[in-house]
Design an enzyme around this catalytic site. Structure first.
Site, PDB file in Angstrom:
ATOM      1  CG  ASP A  21      -1.934  -1.260   1.252  1.00  0.00           C
ATOM      2  OD1 ASP A  21      -1.803  -1.858   0.199  1.00  0.00           O
ATOM      3  OD2 ASP A  21      -2.816  -1.428   2.229  1.00  0.00           O
ATOM      4  CE  LYS A 109      -3.478  -4.199   1.516  1.00  0.00           C
ATOM      5  NZ  LYS A 109      -4.419  -3.480   2.387  1.00  0.00           N
ATOM      6  CB  CYS A 142      -2.400  -2.998   5.559  1.00  0.00           C
ATOM      7  SG  CYS A 142      -3.882  -2.042   5.245  1.00  0.00           S
TER       8      CYS A 142
END
Length: 202
Positions: A21, A109, A142
């Site tokens: 990310d 995701k 995450c």
């Protein structure tokens, strides 16, 4: 943390680098979910990825993505998170400094973990990977969620501590402590490259 992480057996099999990310909505100074220090870790992630590619190890990116109708956020927004990573916005894009190369893999995701409702496990097994090196953001969200799912799926998990940033320094430190306690190993990137038998990043 690093001293204890250096002990124990050397990972067997093949490793992959997971870049989690590193998108504008987490990395930019004015990001809706800014991760302090995220820009500072970019050079170390770049060097680690370059070293891995040169050694023939796969580099895999996750990119959080949500539909503009907000139907796939689940309960995230109910628990105080700001709207982020919406399709069609600049915030969803991986920053240019870490743009994936043609032979890298990119996974979309919808939730925190890189494994949840994605084909990451299938990809890793197809690549013959049994060891994951986690980098990116956010350490306390995450990254930690991916570490936990990786362990539960029997992957050896390593977090490169100078390649991750959290939503605050306190939450970052707490997440690293928790990961190092029960989910994987936490060590500087120089120890990661040595552990995996790679040349040190140039």
């Amino acid at each position: 943390m690093s001293d204890s992480a250096a002990s124990g057996p050397r990972p067997a099999g093949r490793a992959a680098i997971l870049v989690i990310d590193m998108q504008h909505d987490f990395v930019d100074d004015d990001a809706p979910i800014a991760c302090p220090g995220a820009q500072d870790i970019v050079p170390a992630i770049r060097r680690l990825c370059a070293t891995a590619r040169a050694a023939g190890l796969p580099v895999i990116y996750t990119r959080e993505s949500h539909r503009r109708q907000r139907v796939d956020f689940g309960l995230e927004l109910e628990y105080g998170e700001t709207l982020h990573c919406v399709e069609g916005t600049r915030g969803i894009e991986i920053i240019d400094e870490l743009a994936p190369e043609p032979d890298d893999y990119v996974l979309i995701k919808r939730r925190y973990s890189g494994f949840f409702a994605t084909d990451l496990d299938l990809l890793l097994r197809g690549l013959g990977v049994d060891t994951l090196v986690l980098t990116g953001v956010a350490t306390d969200v995450c990254v930690r969620a991916t570490a936990q799912d990786g362990l539960q799926l029997d992957y050896r998990v390593i977090v490169a501590e100078d390649c991750v940033a959290g939503t605050s320094r306190a939450r970052h430190d707490a997440a690293l402590e928790h990961i190092g306690y029960v989910l994987g190993r936490v060590m500087p990137v120089a120890q990661v490259t040595a552990l995996l038998g790679l040349d040190h990043p140039r």
